[in-house]
Scaffold this motif. Structure first.
Motif, PDB file in Angstrom:
ATOM      1  N   GLY A 167       0.559   5.603  -1.787  1.00 34.04           N
ATOM      2  CA  GLY A 167      -0.286   4.498  -1.385  1.00 34.04           C
ATOM      3  C   GLY A 167      -0.001   3.241  -2.184  1.00 34.04           C
ATOM      4  O   GLY A 167       0.766   3.238  -3.158  1.00 34.04           O
ATOM      5  N   ARG A 225      -3.536  -0.638  -4.961  1.00 37.89           N
ATOM      6  CA  ARG A 225      -4.991  -0.742  -4.892  1.00 37.89           C
ATOM      7  C   ARG A 225      -5.664   0.555  -4.447  1.00 37.89           C
ATOM      8  O   ARG A 225      -6.826   0.793  -4.760  1.00 37.89           O
ATOM      9  CB  ARG A 225      -5.387  -1.870  -3.949  1.00 37.89           C
ATOM     10  CG  ARG A 225      -4.970  -3.264  -4.423  1.00 37.89           C
ATOM     11  CD  ARG A 225      -5.434  -4.321  -3.453  1.00 37.89           C
ATOM     12  NE  ARG A 225      -5.074  -5.665  -3.907  1.00 37.89           N
ATOM     13  CZ  ARG A 225      -5.366  -6.770  -3.232  1.00 37.89           C
ATOM     14  NH1 ARG A 225      -6.036  -6.695  -2.077  1.00 37.89           N
ATOM     15  NH2 ARG A 225      -5.001  -7.942  -3.705  1.00 37.89           N
ATOM     16  N   GLU A 226      -4.937   1.384  -3.702  1.00 35.47           N
ATOM     17  CA  GLU A 226      -5.567   2.566  -3.119  1.00 35.47           C
ATOM     18  C   GLU A 226      -5.001   3.875  -3.636  1.00 35.47           C
ATOM     19  O   GLU A 226      -5.571   4.936  -3.367  1.00 35.47           O
ATOM     20  CB  GLU A 226      -5.398   2.536  -1.601  1.00 35.47           C
ATOM     21  CG  GLU A 226      -3.951   2.620  -1.142  1.00 35.47           C
ATOM     22  CD  GLU A 226      -3.790   2.562   0.355  1.00 35.47           C
ATOM     23  OE1 GLU A 226      -2.670   2.767   0.842  1.00 35.47           O
ATOM     24  OE2 GLU A 226      -4.795   2.306   1.037  1.00 35.47           O
ATOM     25  N   SER A 247      -1.839   6.247   6.571  1.00 33.83           N
ATOM     26  CA  SER A 247      -2.195   4.883   6.194  1.00 33.83           C
ATOM     27  C   SER A 247      -1.484   3.902   7.126  1.00 33.83           C
ATOM     28  O   SER A 247      -0.553   4.248   7.863  1.00 33.83           O
ATOM     29  CB  SER A 247      -1.795   4.606   4.748  1.00 33.83           C
ATOM     30  OG  SER A 247      -0.381   4.676   4.599  1.00 33.83           O
TER      31      SER A 247
END
Length: 387
Positions: A21, A24-25, A157
């Motif tokens: 990812g 940020r994630e 994602s």
């Protein structure tokens, strides 16, 4: 033996650390492995610490370290006692070594490993061992091993969906030609072949094709010069087809539905759809190409370029260029749940005969379960029902 320093080795379960990812994630990643202390005889270890830290700059190397990650430490042994997150194995007298299992967690926002001629982001795992002989000059032993941090899209994602979709782009040039490029995916893996196909479709007469080529261009933005500020460095991995020779050059091939029209002029007349297909040999990462990096002090991006050199009837030569973004990503195995096997759990209990019911139904206070005899059963009368 008291003055033998010994050697400290770090053996990782995996040479690379993969985070899934965007910064940020992404969740934290785990680095695990073994620390081996090679000595002739067992020694009392006072402390053993493992540290994940940015790699230091090397002497005679002009590249500077720009990693902004702080040092992360994990205690394996403290005051002679093994921590709960680690494990110690008995001393191996045959091999003459002591061994510990360790694990250390790093945040998902850690910057990816990247190397440029002027700057780099790299990490290493360092272990420091101290024996109980504080007076000895050999009481401190250290060992290091490089660790590469890689980032891939998380499953399901948006990034993974965009990267995995087929590459199919097209554009026209002055109403005379239409260029299109196709590939199975926008994901390019290092040290692997990347199959590409380009199509040149005529929209007007009088254009001739001289050359067609595919290029994989890499743009790197970073602090390469302290005086000039950030700038972009471009590297190329290209394959070219010399159409005028009507042959295969560097693994590229030309296909047409009918025999190509040579004519009196140079090259091939674009009077039908011309397909150019082949394979790009992508070099290995870190030495000749870098992975995509979207955040951090050094940012790397890639694009696939399809170039067609054409000549008009007036004799003017043009280089028509079609480009689109691609993702240079490491090739990693998909995430899988590693469940332990029954023979490794050591939680099974052999129950014999009447002990089965007692083991399954033992009360909290340790009393046996109630007997299920007809005399112990009670009949409850419910209004409106007959027994």
């Amino acid at each position: 033996m008291l003055f033998a320093k010994g050697r400290l080795h770090i053996i990782l379960d995996a040479p690379d650390v993969v985070v899934y990812g965007s910064p940020r994630e992404a969740r934290s990643a785990i680095i695990s492995g073994r620390i081996i202390y090679a000595t002739r005889a067992p020694r009392a270890v006072a402390s053993l610490v493992v540290r994940f830290r940015p790699k230091q700059e090397e002497l005679f190397n002009p590249a500077m370290s720009v990693a902004n990650q702080e040092e992360i430490s994990s205690i394996v042994v403290k005051d002679g006692h093994v921590s709960a997150s680690a494990a110690a194995l008995p001393f191996d007298e045959l091999a003459g070594q002591q061994e510990w299992r360790f694990s250390i967690s790093i945040p998902g926002s850690v910057g990816e490993t990247v190397f440029t001629p002027s700057a780099f982001v790299a990490y290493e795992l360092a272990a420091e061992l101290r024996t109980s002989l504080a007076w000895s000059p050999f009481a401190r032993v250290c060992g290091t091993v490089p660790v590469a941090v890689k980032r891939v899209p998380a499953e399901e994602s948006l990034w993974a969906a965009l990267a995995a979709e087929p590459l199919d782009v097209a554009a026209d040039w002055r109403g005379q030609l239409e260029l299109s490029a196709r590939a199975a995916s926008r994901i390019v893996h290092d040290a692997q072949a990347y199959h590409v196909t380009g199509v040149i479709r005529p929209l007007a007469k009088g254009v001739r094709l001289l050359r067609a080529a595919f290029e994989l261009r890499e743009a790197v933005d970073g602090p390469f010069d302290c005086h000039d500020g950030p700038r972009t460095h471009v590297t190329r991995c290209s394959h070219e087809l010399c159409v005028s020779a009507l042959g295969t050059c560097q693994g590229m091939q030309m296909r047409t539905a009918f025999a190509p029209t040579m004519g009196p002029g140079p090259g091939v007349a674009v009077d039908q759809e011309i397909q150019v297909a082949g394979t790009l040999s992508v070099p290995s990462a870190y030495s000749h190409v870098q992975y995509d990096v979207s955040a951090g002090p050094i940012r790397v991006s890639h694009e696939l370029v399809f170039v067609a050199q054409v000549v008009e009837e007036t004799g003017e030569v043009h280089s028509v260029r079609l480009s689109t973004g691609v993702y240079m990503l490491p090739s990693v195995a998909p995430l899988a749940v590693d469940l332990p096997r029954y023979e490794h759990v050591a939680k099974d209990v052999l129950l014999v005969g009447s002990d089965v019911g007692a083991a399954l139904w033992t009360c909290r206070d340790g009393t046996p379960p109630p007997a299920y005899s007809p005399e112990s059963c009670a009949v409850v009368a419910v209004p409106g029902c007959s027994v």
